[in-house]
Design a protein around this motif. Structure first.
Motif, PDB file in Angstrom:
ATOM      1  N   GLU A  10       0.816  -1.210   0.000  1.00 54.32           N
ATOM      2  CA  GLU A  10       0.000   0.000   0.000  1.00 54.32           C
ATOM      3  C   GLU A  10       0.855   1.267   0.000  1.00 54.32           C
ATOM      4  OE1 GLU A  10      -2.680  -0.400   3.300  1.00 54.32           O
ATOM      5  OE2 GLU A  10      -3.490  -2.281   2.530  1.00 54.32           O
ATOM      6  N   LEU A  11       2.102   1.153   0.440  1.00 47.70           N
ATOM      7  CA  LEU A  11       2.995   2.309   0.509  1.00 47.70           C
ATOM      8  C   LEU A  11       3.821   2.505  -0.751  1.00 47.70           C
ATOM      9  CD1 LEU A  11       4.416   1.796   4.113  1.00 47.70           C
ATOM     10  CD2 LEU A  11       2.802   3.552   3.378  1.00 47.70           C
ATOM     11  N   LEU A  12       4.269   1.405  -1.333  1.00 47.29           N
ATOM     12  CA  LEU A  12       5.208   1.472  -2.457  1.00 47.29           C
ATOM     13  C   LEU A  12       4.600   0.858  -3.717  1.00 47.29           C
ATOM     14  CD1 LEU A  12       8.500   0.317  -0.672  1.00 47.29           C
ATOM     15  CD2 LEU A  12       7.736   2.652  -1.114  1.00 47.29           C
ATOM     16  N   PRO A  13       4.958   1.388  -4.884  1.00 43.85           N
ATOM     17  CA  PRO A  13       4.452   0.812  -6.136  1.00 43.85           C
ATOM     18  C   PRO A  13       5.240  -0.418  -6.589  1.00 43.85           C
ATOM     19  CG  PRO A  13       5.804   2.724  -6.614  1.00 43.85           C
ATOM     20  CD  PRO A  13       5.700   2.625  -5.101  1.00 43.85           C
ATOM     21  N   HIS A  14       6.357  -0.714  -5.963  1.00 41.50           N
ATOM     22  CA  HIS A  14       7.235  -1.810  -6.381  1.00 41.50           C
ATOM     23  C   HIS A  14       6.589  -3.171  -6.130  1.00 41.50           C
ATOM     24  CE1 HIS A  14       9.631   1.678  -5.194  1.00 41.50           C
ATOM     25  NE2 HIS A  14      10.456   1.341  -6.165  1.00 41.50           N
ATOM     26  N   ARG A  15       6.905  -4.120  -7.009  1.00 40.40           N
ATOM     27  CA  ARG A  15       6.455  -5.502  -6.870  1.00 40.40           C
ATOM     28  C   ARG A  15       7.594  -6.422  -7.275  1.00 40.40           C
ATOM     29  NH1 ARG A  15       3.410  -2.879  -4.516  1.00 40.40           N
ATOM     30  NH2 ARG A  15       1.151  -2.834  -4.580  1.00 40.40           N
ATOM     31  N   TYR A  16       7.422  -7.733  -7.016  1.00 40.25           N
ATOM     32  CA  TYR A  16       8.426  -8.721  -7.405  1.00 40.25           C
ATOM     33  C   TYR A  16       8.721  -8.570  -8.897  1.00 40.25           C
ATOM     34  CZ  TYR A  16      10.788 -13.061  -8.395  1.00 40.25           C
ATOM     35  OH  TYR A  16      11.709 -13.971  -8.808  1.00 40.25           O
ATOM     36  N   PRO A  17       9.969  -8.639  -9.300  1.00 40.17           N
ATOM     37  CA  PRO A  17      11.155  -8.945  -8.508  1.00 40.17           C
ATOM     38  C   PRO A  17      11.876  -7.705  -7.984  1.00 40.17           C
ATOM     39  CG  PRO A  17      11.754  -9.004 -10.806  1.00 40.17           C
ATOM     40  CD  PRO A  17      10.285  -8.638 -10.732  1.00 40.17           C
ATOM     41  N   PHE A  18      11.208  -6.545  -8.015  1.00 36.88           N
ATOM     42  CA  PHE A  18      11.921  -5.324  -7.659  1.00 36.88           C
ATOM     43  C   PHE A  18      11.572  -4.762  -6.288  1.00 36.88           C
ATOM     44  CE2 PHE A  18      13.776  -1.084  -8.524  1.00 36.88           C
ATOM     45  CZ  PHE A  18      15.023  -1.528  -8.915  1.00 36.88           C
ATOM     46  N   LEU A  19      10.630  -5.349  -5.582  1.00 38.52           N
ATOM     47  CA  LEU A  19      10.379  -4.921  -4.207  1.00 38.52           C
ATOM     48  C   LEU A  19      11.485  -5.505  -3.347  1.00 38.52           C
ATOM     49  CD1 LEU A  19       8.617  -3.468  -2.124  1.00 38.52           C
ATOM     50  CD2 LEU A  19       7.348  -5.598  -1.861  1.00 38.52           C
ATOM     51  N   LEU A  27       9.208   2.472  13.287  1.00 37.30           N
ATOM     52  CA  LEU A  27       8.844   3.718  12.642  1.00 37.30           C
ATOM     53  C   LEU A  27       8.601   4.754  13.718  1.00 37.30           C
ATOM     54  CD1 LEU A  27       8.082   5.242  10.057  1.00 37.30           C
ATOM     55  CD2 LEU A  27       5.754   4.446  10.414  1.00 37.30           C
ATOM     56  N   ASP A  28       9.319   5.851  13.638  1.00 35.17           N
ATOM     57  CA  ASP A  28       9.165   6.937  14.596  1.00 35.17           C
ATOM     58  C   ASP A  28       8.892   8.210  13.802  1.00 35.17           C
ATOM     59  OD1 ASP A  28       9.294   8.905  16.505  1.00 35.17           O
ATOM     60  OD2 ASP A  28      11.311   8.395  17.210  1.00 35.17           O
ATOM     61  N   LYS A  29       7.616   8.544  13.689  1.00 37.64           N
ATOM     62  CA  LYS A  29       7.217   9.711  12.895  1.00 37.64           C
ATOM     63  C   LYS A  29       7.831  10.989  13.443  1.00 37.64           C
ATOM     64  CE  LYS A  29       3.165  12.043  11.085  1.00 37.64           C
ATOM     65  NZ  LYS A  29       1.737  12.029  10.933  1.00 37.64           N
ATOM     66  N   LEU A  74       9.060   8.140   4.286  1.00 40.42           N
ATOM     67  CA  LEU A  74       8.553   9.484   3.991  1.00 40.42           C
ATOM     68  C   LEU A  74       7.032   9.494   3.852  1.00 40.42           C
ATOM     69  CD1 LEU A  74       7.672  10.380   0.836  1.00 40.42           C
ATOM     70  CD2 LEU A  74      10.080  10.015   0.466  1.00 40.42           C
ATOM     71  N   LYS A  75       6.427   8.353   3.477  1.00 33.54           N
ATOM     72  CA  LYS A  75       4.966   8.279   3.385  1.00 33.54           C
ATOM     73  C   LYS A  75       4.318   8.413   4.764  1.00 33.54           C
ATOM     74  CE  LYS A  75       4.619   7.508  -1.074  1.00 33.54           C
ATOM     75  NZ  LYS A  75       3.757   6.665  -1.857  1.00 33.54           N
ATOM     76  N   ASN A  83      -0.403   9.098  -1.055  1.00 30.12           N
ATOM     77  CA  ASN A  83      -0.808   8.577  -2.365  1.00 30.12           C
ATOM     78  C   ASN A  83       0.016   9.157  -3.509  1.00 30.12           C
ATOM     79  OD1 ASN A  83      -2.921   6.926  -1.305  1.00 30.12           O
ATOM     80  ND2 ASN A  83      -4.102   8.793  -0.987  1.00 30.12           N
ATOM     81  N   SER A  84       1.132   9.783  -3.211  1.00 30.69           N
ATOM     82  CA  SER A  84       1.987  10.379  -4.239  1.00 30.69           C
ATOM     83  C   SER A  84       3.089   9.411  -4.650  1.00 30.69           C
ATOM     84  CB  SER A  84       2.626  11.665  -3.704  1.00 30.69           C
ATOM     85  OG  SER A  84       1.635  12.600  -3.343  1.00 30.69           O
TER      86      SER A  84
END
Length: 146
Positions: A10-19, A27-29, A74-75, A83-84
C-alpha cells in the motif's frame, strides 16, 4: 510495530522482482526514523549472474533497497504524500563498505528527512548485524503527472 508485505504494497508501487524490502521493523514519525528488514536469499534472480560461484548482492540494489526503505518512511513522516509517487532522484556520499551475501539479513535505516519543495532528502544506512555495509544521502523527487 511491524509492518509486513501487504501494508508495504500500500505504501510502495514496487512488486516482485523489484520490491526489495520485506518488513518495516520500527517507525518513529516524530523522530523521522524508519528501520526496515530485507532477507537476502540465494533465490534472488540477480545472483545468477552476480557472480556465478561467488554470489554478492549488487551495490546498486543495496542502494535501491535503502531508497525503498526511505520512500516507505517518507509516506509516514509526510502523510500528505501517502498517495503520491516519489522517484529516486539522486544519491550523495555513497559508500559501500562490505559485501552482502545470500543468507544475510539486511537492516536498512533512514533518518533526518528534510523537505524542500518537491524534493525530500534523507540519510540512509544498510547493516548486516552491527556492520555497516553501505551508507548514502538519498534524494527523492515528487513525480509530476504527465
Amino acid at each position: 510495530m511491524e509492518i509486513k508485505a501487504k501494508e508495504i504494497f500500500e505504501l510502495l508501487p514496487h512488486r516482485y522482482p523489484f520490491l526489495l524490502i520485506d518488513k518495516i521493523l520500527e517507525l518513529d514519525k516524530e523522530g523521522e526514523y524508519i528501520k526496515v528488514l530485507k532477507n537476502v536469499t540465494i533465490n534472488e534472480p540477480f545472483f545468477q549472474g552476480h557472480f556465478p560461484g561467488n554470489p554478492i548482492m549488487p551495490g546498486v540494489l543495496i542502494l535501491e533497497a535503502m531508497a525503498q526503505a526511505a520512500a516507505a518512511g517518507l509516506k509516514f513522516i509526510f502523510p500528505e504524500y501517502k498517495n503520491s509517487l516519489f522517484v529516486f532522484a539522486g544519491a550523495d556520499k555513497v559508500r559501500f563498505r562490505h559485501p552482502v551475501y545470500p543468507g544475510d539479513t539486511l537492516i536498512l535505516e533512514a533518518k533526518g528527512f528534510k523537505k524542500k519543495g518537491r524534493i525530500i532528502k534523507t540519510y540512509a544506512v544498510a547493516k548486516v548485524g552491527e556492520k555497516v555495509v553501505a551508507e548514502a544521502e538519498l534524494i527523492a523527487g515528487l513525480r509530476e503527472e504527465d
